[in-house]
Write a protein that holds these residues in place. Structure first.
Motif, PDB file in Angstrom:
ATOM      1  N   VAL A 299       0.700   5.747   1.030  1.00  0.00           N
ATOM      2  CA  VAL A 299      -0.514   6.519   0.767  1.00  0.00           C
ATOM      3  C   VAL A 299      -1.555   6.133   1.812  1.00  0.00           C
ATOM      4  N   ARG A 300      -2.662   6.865   1.827  1.00  0.00           N
ATOM      5  CA  ARG A 300      -3.762   6.542   2.727  1.00  0.00           C
ATOM      6  C   ARG A 300      -4.994   6.177   1.908  1.00  0.00           C
ATOM      7  N   THR A 301      -5.719   5.213   2.414  1.00  0.00           N
ATOM      8  CA  THR A 301      -6.956   4.803   1.767  1.00  0.00           C
ATOM      9  C   THR A 301      -8.054   5.831   2.045  1.00  0.00           C
ATOM     10  N   SER A 302      -9.206   5.591   1.470  1.00  0.00           N
ATOM     11  CA  SER A 302     -10.336   6.504   1.684  1.00  0.00           C
ATOM     12  C   SER A 302     -10.768   6.539   3.144  1.00  0.00           C
ATOM     13  N   THR A 303     -10.416   5.511   3.916  1.00  0.00           N
ATOM     14  CA  THR A 303     -10.757   5.488   5.344  1.00  0.00           C
ATOM     15  C   THR A 303      -9.608   5.940   6.233  1.00  0.00           C
ATOM     16  N   GLY A 304      -8.489   6.367   5.627  1.00  0.00           N
ATOM     17  CA  GLY A 304      -7.363   6.884   6.396  1.00  0.00           C
ATOM     18  C   GLY A 304      -6.313   5.860   6.762  1.00  0.00           C
ATOM     19  N   LEU A 305      -6.454   4.625   6.311  1.00  0.00           N
ATOM     20  CA  LEU A 305      -5.485   3.576   6.627  1.00  0.00           C
ATOM     21  C   LEU A 305      -4.251   3.730   5.743  1.00  0.00           C
ATOM     22  N   LYS A 306      -3.072   3.627   6.345  1.00  0.00           N
ATOM     23  CA  LYS A 306      -1.840   3.703   5.564  1.00  0.00           C
ATOM     24  C   LYS A 306      -1.629   2.415   4.777  1.00  0.00           C
ATOM     25  N   THR A 307      -1.240   2.569   3.515  1.00  0.00           N
ATOM     26  CA  THR A 307      -0.922   1.408   2.701  1.00  0.00           C
ATOM     27  C   THR A 307       0.116   1.794   1.662  1.00  0.00           C
ATOM     28  N   ARG A 308       0.537   0.797   0.890  1.00  0.00           N
ATOM     29  CA  ARG A 308       1.446   1.005  -0.227  1.00  0.00           C
ATOM     30  C   ARG A 308       0.978   0.121  -1.374  1.00  0.00           C
ATOM     31  N   LEU A 309       1.145   0.614  -2.584  1.00  0.00           N
ATOM     32  CA  LEU A 309       0.715  -0.135  -3.762  1.00  0.00           C
ATOM     33  C   LEU A 309       1.907  -0.882  -4.339  1.00  0.00           C
ATOM     34  N   LEU A 310       1.757  -2.176  -4.519  1.00  0.00           N
ATOM     35  CA  LEU A 310       2.841  -2.980  -5.071  1.00  0.00           C
ATOM     36  C   LEU A 310       3.296  -2.446  -6.421  1.00  0.00           C
ATOM     37  N   ALA A 311       2.373  -1.960  -7.221  1.00  0.00           N
ATOM     38  CA  ALA A 311       2.744  -1.422  -8.537  1.00  0.00           C
ATOM     39  C   ALA A 311       3.674  -0.225  -8.403  1.00  0.00           C
ATOM     40  N   ASP A 312       3.431   0.630  -7.402  1.00  0.00           N
ATOM     41  CA  ASP A 312       4.307   1.777  -7.189  1.00  0.00           C
ATOM     42  C   ASP A 312       5.698   1.329  -6.753  1.00  0.00           C
ATOM     43  N   MET A 313       5.744   0.321  -5.895  1.00  0.00           N
ATOM     44  CA  MET A 313       7.034  -0.161  -5.407  1.00  0.00           C
ATOM     45  C   MET A 313       7.836  -0.818  -6.518  1.00  0.00           C
ATOM     46  N   VAL A 314       7.164  -1.580  -7.351  1.00  0.00           N
ATOM     47  CA  VAL A 314       7.835  -2.182  -8.498  1.00  0.00           C
ATOM     48  C   VAL A 314       8.361  -1.097  -9.433  1.00  0.00           C
ATOM     49  N   ALA A 315       7.559  -0.058  -9.650  1.00  0.00           N
ATOM     50  CA  ALA A 315       7.978   1.023 -10.543  1.00  0.00           C
ATOM     51  C   ALA A 315       9.231   1.718 -10.012  1.00  0.00           C
ATOM     52  N   GLU A 316       9.272   1.976  -8.701  1.00  0.00           N
ATOM     53  CA  GLU A 316      10.466   2.640  -8.151  1.00  0.00           C
ATOM     54  C   GLU A 316      11.681   1.727  -8.188  1.00  0.00           C
TER      55      GLU A 316
END
Length: 382
Positions: A299-316
């Motif tokens: 996903v992208r942050t409000s400033t456009g930086l790419k990131t990933r959320l650990l919670a999403d990765m754990v869920a998948e």
């Protein structure tokens, strides 16, 4: 050699008109192999144990390697991280772990956009050090075939260090995405004892979600070699296409030959993965299934930086595990992008929110987990 010219080959650098291109191809074709067939047979045997449900795999490392990091201290740090996380996975599962690094050749990346903004203008996208430079100039971003020779030299350094570190059949082993066909085809070799063709660039090459078309050049190349091979499978994968890829890459249904890496995204995995796992199982392919919980959750942050959320990765990752178990198939392990250092590129654990990302965000392409975040994901998956 593998009748690739007439096949679709997306995400290839346009450098054929460069005057150094033929010389580079000849030099690579004459270069010593980076891996041996004996190593490939050992890895295939270990992956066969994973397919049978006895062992698990941890495939982990940088999103993209840099030439400057292909030094003994940097590689030692990466191998120590892989060892530590592999030992953690083994303790949590009670199973032996096959350690595979994203090492010794992960120098090229497919990109979704050909250009990226920089200071109010568009520049060609950085596509990995095998292809172009991170420097923000038109000249530096031009694909340069001579970089394939630098990639080979750097991969040779890393592969030698990995081999010196290898103490058991559990690894570590090298792997990278077999993306740049000029490089991979030039490093195809023939085993003098068996006559088998193999890719001498790495132990475990994989095909990405963007290049897994059954009629494409990437599938044709990996179908022709004896390495254990892998293919990423995303949320758009149709059952018939995945079965065709399996038939091409694993026609004899040999345990340890084929790894499928699911990278669905947490929102899609529940709808897509069960049908694929069921179809592959019913077709008789003894594949190793791995979860890549990262690439579908960017996903992208409000400033456009790419990131990933650990919670999403754990869920998948946990959904992957549960789906495989419901289908009566062994969850074979994890495929993670992990830095050796304490980076702050993904949100979760020691990086509580977006504000913390800027502290140590050093990835050249996609956001990586730091070792603490990767450990937390492993604990949740087990």
């Amino acid at each position: 050699m593998y009748d690739l010219m007439a096949r679709p080959a997306p995400h290839q650098p346009q450098w054929n008109d460069d005057p150094d291109y033929p010389t580079v191809r000849r030099a690579l074709a004459a270069a010593p192999p980076l891996v041996s067939t004996a190593e490939l047979w050992t890895l295939r045997a270990r992956l066969a144990r994973v397919a049978a449900g006895h062992d698990v795999v941890l495939q982990a490392g940088d999103c993209v390697e840099t030439f400057s990091d292909c030094t003994p201290p940097a590689v030692a740090a990466k191998l120590a991280t892989l060892d530590d996380l592999g030992a953690r996975l083994s303790r949590r599962t009670g199973a032996p772990v096959v350690r595979v690094g994203r090492l010794g050749g992960q120098f090229a990346k497919p990109r979704s956009r050909p250009a990226e903004p920089y200071n109010g203008r568009d520049l060609p996208t950085f596509r990995g050090p095998m292809i172009n430079s991170t420097l923000a100039t038109e000249a530096a971003r031009r694909p340069d075939p001579r970089r394939m020779l630098r990639a080979y030299a750097a991969a040779g350094t890393v592969t030698a260090l990995v081999g010196a570190h290898r103490d058991t059949p559990g690894g570590p082993w090298t792997s990278h995405e077999a993306l740049v066909l000029d490089y991979e085809e030039s490093l195809a070799r023939t085993d003098p004892e068996t006559g088998a063709a193999y890719l001498a660039s790495t132990h475990l090459p994989w095909i990405g979600e963007r290049t897994r078309h059954p009629d494409g050049a990437h599938v044709a190349l990996l179908a022709a070699v004896a390495n254990p091979v892998a293919c990423k499978v995303g949320p758009s994968a149709a059952v018939e296409d995945v079965l065709r890829v399996c038939d091409l890459l694993d026609p004899d249904r040999v345990p340890g030959r084929l790894v499928l890496i699911a990278r669905m995204g947490r929102r899609h995995i529940g709808a897509v993965l069960p049908g694929l796992v069921n179809a592959v199982r019913r077709a008789g392919h003894p594949v190793v299934w791995l979860s890549d919980p990262m690439h579908g959750n960017t996903v992208r942050t409000s400033t456009g930086l790419k990131t990933r959320l650990l919670a999403d990765m754990v869920a998948e990752a946990t959904a992957f595990r549960d789906i495989l178990l419901r289908e009566g198939v062994h969850p074979g392990g994890l495929h993670l992008e992990v830095a050796a250092g304490d980076v702050t590129e993904c949100v979760g654990g020691p990086v509580p929110d977006e504000a913390g990302l800027r502290l140590r965000y050093t990835s050249l392409c996609d956001p990586r987990l730091n070792p603490r975040q990767a450990g937390a994901l492993i604990d949740a998956w087990c």
